[in-house]
Design a protein around this motif. Structure first.
Motif, PDB file in Angstrom:
ATOM      1  N   LYS A 232       0.811  -1.219   0.000  1.00 35.96           N
ATOM      2  CA  LYS A 232       0.000   0.000   0.000  1.00 35.96           C
ATOM      3  C   LYS A 232       0.845   1.269   0.000  1.00 35.96           C
ATOM      4  CE  LYS A 232      -2.525  -1.246   3.591  1.00 35.96           C
ATOM      5  NZ  LYS A 232      -3.542  -1.161   4.696  1.00 35.96           N
ATOM      6  N   TYR A 233       1.961   1.256   0.753  1.00 32.25           N
ATOM      7  CA  TYR A 233       2.652   2.512   1.027  1.00 32.25           C
ATOM      8  C   TYR A 233       4.038   2.623   0.406  1.00 32.25           C
ATOM      9  CZ  TYR A 233      -1.018   2.497   4.577  1.00 32.25           C
ATOM     10  OH  TYR A 233      -2.215   2.419   5.223  1.00 32.25           O
ATOM     11  N   ALA A 234       4.645   1.516  -0.007  1.00 33.96           N
ATOM     12  CA  ALA A 234       6.002   1.594  -0.544  1.00 33.96           C
ATOM     13  C   ALA A 234       6.023   2.009  -2.012  1.00 33.96           C
ATOM     14  CB  ALA A 234       6.717   0.250  -0.376  1.00 33.96           C
ATOM     15  N   TYR A 235       4.919   1.752  -2.727  1.00 29.94           N
ATOM     16  CA  TYR A 235       4.909   2.005  -4.176  1.00 29.94           C
ATOM     17  C   TYR A 235       3.674   2.805  -4.556  1.00 29.94           C
ATOM     18  CZ  TYR A 235       8.192  -1.876  -3.771  1.00 29.94           C
ATOM     19  OH  TYR A 235       9.238  -2.680  -3.394  1.00 29.94           O
ATOM     20  N   GLY A 236       3.806   3.529  -5.628  1.00 33.74           N
ATOM     21  CA  GLY A 236       2.696   4.329  -6.113  1.00 33.74           C
ATOM     22  C   GLY A 236       1.618   3.473  -6.765  1.00 33.74           C
ATOM     23  N   GLU A 237       0.461   4.130  -7.054  1.00 30.23           N
ATOM     24  CA  GLU A 237      -0.693   3.409  -7.608  1.00 30.23           C
ATOM     25  C   GLU A 237      -0.388   2.821  -8.978  1.00 30.23           C
ATOM     26  OE1 GLU A 237      -4.183   5.740  -7.608  1.00 30.23           O
ATOM     27  OE2 GLU A 237      -4.246   5.991  -5.428  1.00 30.23           O
ATOM     28  N   ASP A 238       0.416   3.484  -9.765  1.00 27.85           N
ATOM     29  CA  ASP A 238       0.731   2.997 -11.106  1.00 27.85           C
ATOM     30  C   ASP A 238       2.164   2.462 -11.196  1.00 27.85           C
ATOM     31  OD1 ASP A 238      -1.800   3.764 -11.944  1.00 27.85           O
ATOM     32  OD2 ASP A 238      -1.120   5.808 -12.411  1.00 27.85           O
TER      33      ASP A 238
ATOM     34  N   PRO B 131      17.145   3.763   1.869  1.00 26.32           N
ATOM     35  CA  PRO B 131      16.084   3.457   0.887  1.00 26.32           C
ATOM     36  C   PRO B 131      15.560   2.032   1.048  1.00 26.32           C
ATOM     37  CG  PRO B 131      18.224   3.358  -0.159  1.00 26.32           C
ATOM     38  CD  PRO B 131      18.472   3.860   1.239  1.00 26.32           C
ATOM     39  N   GLY B 132      14.261   1.937   1.028  1.00 26.16           N
ATOM     40  CA  GLY B 132      13.609   0.645   1.245  1.00 26.16           C
ATOM     41  C   GLY B 132      13.382   0.388   2.717  1.00 26.16           C
ATOM     42  N   ALA B 133      12.282  -0.278   3.021  1.00 31.75           N
ATOM     43  CA  ALA B 133      11.980  -0.639   4.406  1.00 31.75           C
ATOM     44  C   ALA B 133      12.467  -2.057   4.660  1.00 31.75           C
ATOM     45  CB  ALA B 133      10.483  -0.530   4.659  1.00 31.75           C
TER      46      ALA B 133
ATOM     47  N   SER C 195      18.275 -22.366  17.825  1.00 35.31           N
ATOM     48  CA  SER C 195      16.921 -22.534  18.373  1.00 35.31           C
ATOM     49  C   SER C 195      16.044 -21.311  18.126  1.00 35.31           C
ATOM     50  CB  SER C 195      17.003 -22.803  19.880  1.00 35.31           C
ATOM     51  OG  SER C 195      17.632 -21.721  20.548  1.00 35.31           O
ATOM     52  N   ARG C 196      16.435 -20.470  17.172  1.00 31.71           N
ATOM     53  CA  ARG C 196      15.681 -19.252  16.884  1.00 31.71           C
ATOM     54  C   ARG C 196      15.396 -19.164  15.382  1.00 31.71           C
ATOM     55  NH1 ARG C 196      15.903 -15.674  21.067  1.00 31.71           N
ATOM     56  NH2 ARG C 196      15.693 -13.818  19.779  1.00 31.71           N
ATOM     57  N   PHE C 197      14.419 -18.341  15.049  1.00 28.46           N
ATOM     58  CA  PHE C 197      14.158 -18.059  13.646  1.00 28.46           C
ATOM     59  C   PHE C 197      14.186 -16.554  13.429  1.00 28.46           C
ATOM     60  CE2 PHE C 197       9.849 -17.933  15.432  1.00 28.46           C
ATOM     61  CZ  PHE C 197       9.336 -16.766  14.866  1.00 28.46           C
ATOM     62  N   HIS C 198      14.474 -16.162  12.182  1.00 27.00           N
ATOM     63  CA  HIS C 198      14.520 -14.757  11.806  1.00 27.00           C
ATOM     64  C   HIS C 198      13.630 -14.564  10.574  1.00 27.00           C
ATOM     65  CE1 HIS C 198      17.987 -14.193  14.479  1.00 27.00           C
ATOM     66  NE2 HIS C 198      18.456 -15.324  13.965  1.00 27.00           N
ATOM     67  N   LEU C 199      12.682 -13.674  10.692  1.00 25.11           N
ATOM     68  CA  LEU C 199      11.826 -13.305   9.558  1.00 25.11           C
ATOM     69  C   LEU C 199      12.194 -11.887   9.142  1.00 25.11           C
ATOM     70  CD1 LEU C 199       9.220 -13.809   7.759  1.00 25.11           C
ATOM     71  CD2 LEU C 199       8.024 -12.507   9.536  1.00 25.11           C
ATOM     72  N   ARG C 200      12.438 -11.702   7.830  1.00 32.25           N
ATOM     73  CA  ARG C 200      12.780 -10.378   7.323  1.00 32.25           C
ATOM     74  C   ARG C 200      11.863 -10.054   6.140  1.00 32.25           C
ATOM     75  NH1 ARG C 200      17.642 -11.263   6.244  1.00 32.25           N
ATOM     76  NH2 ARG C 200      17.686 -11.254   3.968  1.00 32.25           N
ATOM     77  N   VAL C 201      11.230  -8.891   6.199  1.00 35.19           N
ATOM     78  CA  VAL C 201      10.360  -8.414   5.118  1.00 35.19           C
ATOM     79  C   VAL C 201      10.924  -7.100   4.618  1.00 35.19           C
ATOM     80  CG1 VAL C 201       8.031  -7.749   4.447  1.00 35.19           C
ATOM     81  CG2 VAL C 201       8.361  -9.555   6.154  1.00 35.19           C
ATOM     82  N   GLU C 202      11.171  -7.011   3.305  1.00 34.22           N
ATOM     83  CA  GLU C 202      11.823  -5.827   2.720  1.00 34.22           C
ATOM     84  C   GLU C 202      11.043  -5.344   1.502  1.00 34.22           C
ATOM     85  OE1 GLU C 202      16.494  -7.003   3.579  1.00 34.22           O
ATOM     86  OE2 GLU C 202      15.573  -7.477   1.642  1.00 34.22           O
ATOM     87  N   ASP C 203      11.147  -4.047   1.234  1.00 32.65           N
ATOM     88  CA  ASP C 203      10.627  -3.491  -0.009  1.00 32.65           C
ATOM     89  C   ASP C 203      11.621  -2.459  -0.525  1.00 32.65           C
ATOM     90  OD1 ASP C 203       9.986  -0.764   0.999  1.00 32.65           O
ATOM     91  OD2 ASP C 203       8.450  -1.795   2.171  1.00 32.65           O
ATOM     92  N   ASP C 204      11.326  -1.864  -1.674  1.00 36.02           N
ATOM     93  CA  ASP C 204      12.225  -0.875  -2.287  1.00 36.02           C
ATOM     94  C   ASP C 204      11.613   0.519  -2.270  1.00 36.02           C
ATOM     95  OD1 ASP C 204      14.137  -2.854  -2.916  1.00 36.02           O
ATOM     96  OD2 ASP C 204      12.959  -3.442  -4.673  1.00 36.02           O
TER      97      ASP C 204
ATOM     98  N   PRO D 208      10.323   4.121   0.051  1.00 36.87           N
ATOM     99  CA  PRO D 208      11.067   5.208   0.705  1.00 36.87           C
ATOM    100  C   PRO D 208      11.562   4.866   2.105  1.00 36.87           C
ATOM    101  CG  PRO D 208       8.716   5.665   0.745  1.00 36.87           C
ATOM    102  CD  PRO D 208       8.891   4.445  -0.100  1.00 36.87           C
ATOM    103  N   GLY D 209      11.137   3.749   2.645  1.00 34.16           N
ATOM    104  CA  GLY D 209      11.590   3.380   3.981  1.00 34.16           C
ATOM    105  C   GLY D 209      10.564   3.698   5.050  1.00 34.16           C
ATOM    106  N   VAL D 210      10.926   3.403   6.310  1.00 34.79           N
ATOM    107  CA  VAL D 210      10.010   3.577   7.435  1.00 34.79           C
ATOM    108  C   VAL D 210      10.468   4.751   8.283  1.00 34.79           C
ATOM    109  CG1 VAL D 210       9.051   2.509   9.509  1.00 34.79           C
ATOM    110  CG2 VAL D 210       9.500   1.117   7.477  1.00 34.79           C
ATOM    111  N   ASP D 211       9.532   5.676   8.533  1.00 37.74           N
ATOM    112  CA  ASP D 211       9.787   6.789   9.446  1.00 37.74           C
ATOM    113  C   ASP D 211       9.021   6.496  10.730  1.00 37.74           C
ATOM    114  OD1 ASP D 211      10.207   9.097  10.817  1.00 37.74           O
ATOM    115  OD2 ASP D 211       9.371  10.435   9.281  1.00 37.74           O
ATOM    116  N   LEU D 212       9.742   6.012  11.747  1.00 41.76           N
ATOM    117  CA  LEU D 212       9.077   5.587  12.974  1.00 41.76           C
ATOM    118  C   LEU D 212       8.436   6.745  13.717  1.00 41.76           C
ATOM    119  CD1 LEU D 212      11.712   3.007  14.305  1.00 41.76           C
ATOM    120  CD2 LEU D 212       9.604   2.552  13.041  1.00 41.76           C
ATOM    121  N   GLY D 213       8.896   7.965  13.482  1.00 43.44           N
ATOM    122  CA  GLY D 213       8.330   9.113  14.184  1.00 43.44           C
ATOM    123  C   GLY D 213       7.147   9.735  13.487  1.00 43.44           C
TER     124      GLY D 213
END
Length: 339
Positions: A263-269, A329-331, A283-292, A294-299
């Motif tokens: 919804k938010y990383a890419y434009g409508e077109d 760049p990218g979240a 004994s652990r797992f790591h899940l990573r989700v990435e996109d290209d 503008p990134g995440v602004d936590l504030g």
């Protein structure tokens, strides 16, 4: 009184054994050789058989092999001479439950009766154990069937609920409401797919995460893609299994993160790619989700309702997981938790 067959070619000993063992609480019948004894055993009705080793024609070991071939052989007590330890060992290896050394005097009959009782008690214990194991297996099969049926019903109910949400989404006019209902539908689908997999699997307490998240990724890709703005969900994972409740929590996290990226990383077109990586480390797992994007602004203020972010945090808390956000760049969002 237990019914015993005593096989011995010594007629006098057969008669004496029969009399003495009757006094000790057994119903005793006798046979003079291996063939006649096994023939009587094949008719059934005997609780135990005692065999002398030396007999004309066929030895006691021959008789023991013939008895072992019967459909339901009784326990066998082998009778040997005092110097025939090797014969006794061979008889035990061939299936005899015990052996008694033949001697002159009352001790022989007392030992024989004691061996009979022990053999019968052992047979009763084994029968009780087998009966208990069969009952436990039957109970486990019934329980597994009930769990599978419950998962089937839950999956069907969630499918109906998803259809209701879809109908509601088509009836509302607000784009914001449509988006919220679509998000809800995806959350329902993530949970329903867990129950569908449990119903179709022989394992009812854990989920194969590689298969589950792969199918979930395909469904998310189909949901968020349009001809003008296709979305590709690139998924790779190492084999691992998680408990059902943990699988649901991780599935909802993936659903929310992919939805946010689409919804938010890419434009409508604009075409876009969301990458999902699931790896196991000790004994652990790591899940990573990435996109290209503008990134995440936590504030920054949430672009939507903020429900998705709260859900991610709640599911991460239920997993005891750590959340890490990487900027543009990218979240990049990483979830790390114990298996």
């Amino acid at each position: 009184m237990p019914r015993v067959l005593y096989i011995d070619d010594d007629e006098g000993l057969r008669l004496l054994t029969s009399r003495r063992l009757r006094r000790l609480g057994f119903t005793v019948e006798t046979a003079a050789d291996a063939d006649s004894g096994v023939a009587r055993l094949s008719e059934g009705g005997f609780d135990l058989v005692a065999i002398d080793h030396y007999m004309p024609g066929k030895t006691g070991l021959d008789a023991l092999a013939m008895i072992g071939a019967l459909a339901s052989p009784p326990p066998v007590v082998y009778v040997t001479g005092s110097e025939e330890t090797s014969v006794a060992v061979a008889a035990l290896k061939a299936g005899a439950t015990d052996y008694v050394v033949k001697t002159v005097g009352d001790d022989f009959f007392d030992l024989l009766a004691s061996s009979f009782r022990q053999s019968l008690e052992r047979r009763a214990l084994l029968a009780a154990k087998e009966e208990a194991e069969q009952a436990l297996r039957a109970s486990n099969e019934r329980l597994a069937a009930m769990v599978k049926e419950a998962n089937h019903r839950v999956a069907n109910s969630l499918q109906i609920l998803s259809a209701f949400v879809n109908l509601q989404a088509s009836a509302v006019g607000s784009d914001e409401a449509k988006s919220a209902l679509r998000d809800t539908q995806q959350r329902i689908a993530a949970i329903a797919q867990v129950h569908r997999r449990l119903y179709n699997s022989d394992v009812v307490d854990t989920i194969d995460m590689a298969e589950y998240l792969l199918q979930l990724s395909k469904e998310l890709e189909a949901t968020w893609s349009t001809p003008k703005s296709p979305r590709t969900v690139d998924f790779t994972a190492e084999p691992m299994r998680l408990k059902t409740d943990r699988a649901v929590s991780l599935g909802i996290i993936v659903t929310e993160l992919v939805g946010n990226a689409c919804k938010y990383a890419y434009g409508e077109d604009q075409a876009g790619v969301v990458r999902i990586r699931l790896v196991k480390e000790m004994s652990r797992f790591h899940l990573r989700v990435e996109d290209d994007g503008p990134g995440v602004d936590l504030g920054a203020k949430p672009k939507g309702t903020g429900v998705g972010t709260r859900l991610i945090r709640a599911m991460a808390q239920s997993l005891g997981a750590e959340l890490e956000y990487g900027g543009g760049p990218g979240a990049r969002i990483c979830v790390t938790a114990a298996l």
